[in-house]
Design a protein around this motif. Structure first.
Motif, short mmCIF file in Angstrom:
data_model
loop_
_atom_site.label_atom_id
_atom_site.label_comp_id
_atom_site.label_asym_id
_atom_site.label_seq_id
_atom_site.Cartn_x
_atom_site.Cartn_y
_atom_site.Cartn_z
N LEU A 33 0.57 -1.09 0.27
CA LEU A 33 -0.10 -0.26 -0.03
C LEU A 33 0.73 1.47 -0.23
N MET A 34 1.90 1.29 0.20
CA MET A 34 3.06 2.10 0.24
C MET A 34 3.25 2.45 -0.30
N ARG A 35 4.00 1.72 -1.44
CA ARG A 35 4.01 1.61 -2.87
C ARG A 35 3.00 2.60 -3.49
N LEU A 36 2.12 1.29 -3.93
CA LEU A 36 1.08 2.41 -4.79
C LEU A 36 0.54 3.57 -4.04
N ALA A 37 0.62 3.97 -2.60
CA ALA A 37 -0.08 5.77 -2.74
C ALA A 37 1.25 6.03 -2.46
N ILE A 38 2.30 5.82 -3.06
CA ILE A 38 3.90 6.60 -3.82
C ILE A 38 3.34 7.21 -5.24
N GLY A 39 2.94 6.25 -6.14
CA GLY A 39 2.58 5.63 -6.84
C GLY A 39 1.02 6.84 -7.96
N ARG A 40 0.30 6.44 -6.56
CA ARG A 40 -0.97 7.28 -6.60
C ARG A 40 -0.66 8.56 -6.84
N ILE A 41 -0.01 9.08 -5.96
CA ILE A 41 0.48 10.66 -5.98
C ILE A 41 1.16 11.02 -6.48
N SER A 42 2.59 10.29 -7.27
CA SER A 42 3.49 10.70 -8.72
C SER A 42 2.40 11.32 -9.89
N ASP A 43 0.86 9.97 -9.78
CA ASP A 43 0.03 10.46 -11.27
C ASP A 43 -0.80 11.83 -10.22
N GLU B 237 2.81 9.09 5.60
CA GLU B 237 2.04 10.07 6.06
C GLU B 237 3.51 11.13 6.00
N ASN B 238 4.71 11.25 5.35
CA ASN B 238 5.72 11.77 4.97
C ASN B 238 4.90 13.08 3.16
N ALA B 239 4.86 11.64 2.66
CA ALA B 239 4.47 11.83 1.30
C ALA B 239 2.92 12.66 1.09
N CYS B 240 2.03 11.98 2.19
CA CYS B 240 1.21 12.93 1.88
C CYS B 240 0.81 14.34 2.36
N PHE B 241 2.04 14.19 3.45
CA PHE B 241 1.75 15.94 4.68
C PHE B 241 2.45 16.42 3.47
N SER B 242 3.68 15.99 2.81
CA SER B 242 4.54 16.92 1.76
C SER B 242 4.12 17.71 1.06
N VAL B 243 3.44 16.92 0.16
CA VAL B 243 2.28 17.21 -0.76
C VAL B 243 1.12 18.18 -0.28
N HIS B 244 0.59 18.23 0.30
CA HIS B 244 -0.31 18.74 1.41
C HIS B 244 0.12 20.34 1.37
N PRO C 108 14.36 15.62 -0.62
CA PRO C 108 14.34 15.62 0.75
C PRO C 108 13.05 14.91 1.34
N LEU C 109 11.75 15.21 0.11
CA LEU C 109 10.51 14.92 0.62
C LEU C 109 9.63 14.02 1.91
N LEU C 110 10.53 12.75 1.27
CA LEU C 110 10.15 11.78 1.99
C LEU C 110 10.70 11.64 3.18
N GLY C 111 12.02 12.76 3.89
CA GLY C 111 13.05 12.35 4.50
C GLY C 111 13.70 11.46 4.02
N GLU C 112 14.56 10.53 4.84
CA GLU C 112 16.40 9.96 5.00
C GLU C 112 15.89 8.68 4.39
N ASP C 113 14.85 8.19 4.55
CA ASP C 113 14.64 6.61 4.25
C ASP C 113 13.34 7.38 2.73
N ASP C 114 14.01 7.01 1.55
CA ASP C 114 13.57 7.13 -0.04
C ASP C 114 12.31 5.60 -0.64
N ILE C 115 12.28 6.24 -0.67
CA ILE C 115 10.90 5.54 -1.83
C ILE C 115 11.37 3.76 -1.95
N GLU C 116 11.23 2.96 -1.73
CA GLU C 116 11.71 1.44 -2.34
C GLU C 116 11.10 1.66 -3.83
#
Length: 276
Positions: free
Chosen positions: A184-194, A242-249, A267-275
């Motif tokens: 779901l994390m990978r799906l959320a990142i993909g949906r934000i990118s789209d 949460e970081n991705a959604c918050f940063s976009v907001h 630095p949008l997602l912090g130190e741990d980048d998207i897998e």
């Protein structure tokens, strides 16, 4: 002079008689050993272990096939986009039916009518992957969580009605659900990118609710080592969403394309980048 003592040799007949008695005694002892109930019990137990090992190998092979084909369903769901949702989900539903009817059914045939809990370690990885695929598909189609009763209801018709049906236990369901959050994390990142920020927010709330429930259940689970590792991974996935959604907001939709950027300094997602 004293006469030398004479040594008398035993008669041949007596010697032969003794040997015959000895041979007869040995044959009787051997017959007693062959008919020993302990030996029969040991032989039956050895055959049982051999049959169990053969069954375990078949179950491991079936579990691997379930895992491989469940991953295909997950990859298919990740193809979902703004304009192809119905098409992607229709294909994923057919693939999931193949996993259930062809590969889960093999596990059912091997395990039904037996103490299948003894072989749980052999089939658990495949079951967890199947749960991950089924729950991911169900969320994308209905926006809800497929519960354990729903999972078991789908596989129950695969069992012979005259035998005890194979049922997925709570532990395997929870471990599979923990893996779902990573997808779901990978799906959320993909949906934000789209540009589908609302869908990503929905995923974020959904994962947050799963994690909250898991923190209640985790202390009650015996398989603590697996669960601890999965809880840590689940929390990392939730933080990324949460970081991705918050940063976009906060920073605006102009930053959405950068979510898919290969720039490690972003630095949008912090130190741990998207897998990936």
């Amino acid at each position: 002079m004293a006469s030398k003592p004479q040594h008398h040799r035993p008669l041949a007949g007596k010697t032969q008689t003794k040997r015959q008695r000895t041979t007869s005694t040995n044959s009787t002892a051997a017959a007693n050993i062959d008919s020993n109930p302990m030996k029969d019990a040991f032989s039956k137990y050895a055959n049982y272990l051999n049959d169990l090992n053969d069954k375990r190998e078949r179950v491991v092979k079936a579990s691997r096939d379930v895992t491989m084909n469940s991953k295909k369903v997950i990859f298919q769901v990740h193809r979902i986009g703004k304009h192809n949702k119905e098409e992607v989900l229709e294909k994923a539903e057919k693939d999931l039916a193949v996993v259930r009817d062809q590969y889960i059914s093999r596990l059912v045939k091997e395990l039904q009518g037996t103490d299948f809990w003894k072989l749980r370690r052999a089939y658990s990885p495949g079951v967890q992957e199947y749960i991950e695929a089924a729950t991911l598909f169900n969320f994308c189609k209905t926006g809800t969580l497929l519960n354990l009763d729903g999972v078991n209801a789908a596989i129950r018709p695969l069992s012979d009605p005259s035998m005890e049906p194979l049922q997925i236990n709570m532990l395997d369901y929870i471990l599979g659900l923990a893996d779902l959050t990573g997808e779901l994390m990978r799906l959320a990142i993909g949906r934000i990118s789209d540009g589908e920020v609302e869908f990503a927010n929905k995923i974020c709330k959904f994962v947050r609710e799963i994690y909250r429930e898991m923190t209640i259940l985790a202390p009650e689970i015996d398989d603590s080592s697996d669960m601890k590792s999965k809880m840590d991974t689940m929390l990392q996935s939730l933080k990324k969403i949460e970081n991705a959604c918050f940063s976009v907001h906060v920073r605006g939709s102009e930053y959405i394309p950068l979510l898919g950027s290969a720039d490690a300094s972003f630095p949008l997602l912090g130190e741990d980048d998207i897998e990936r």
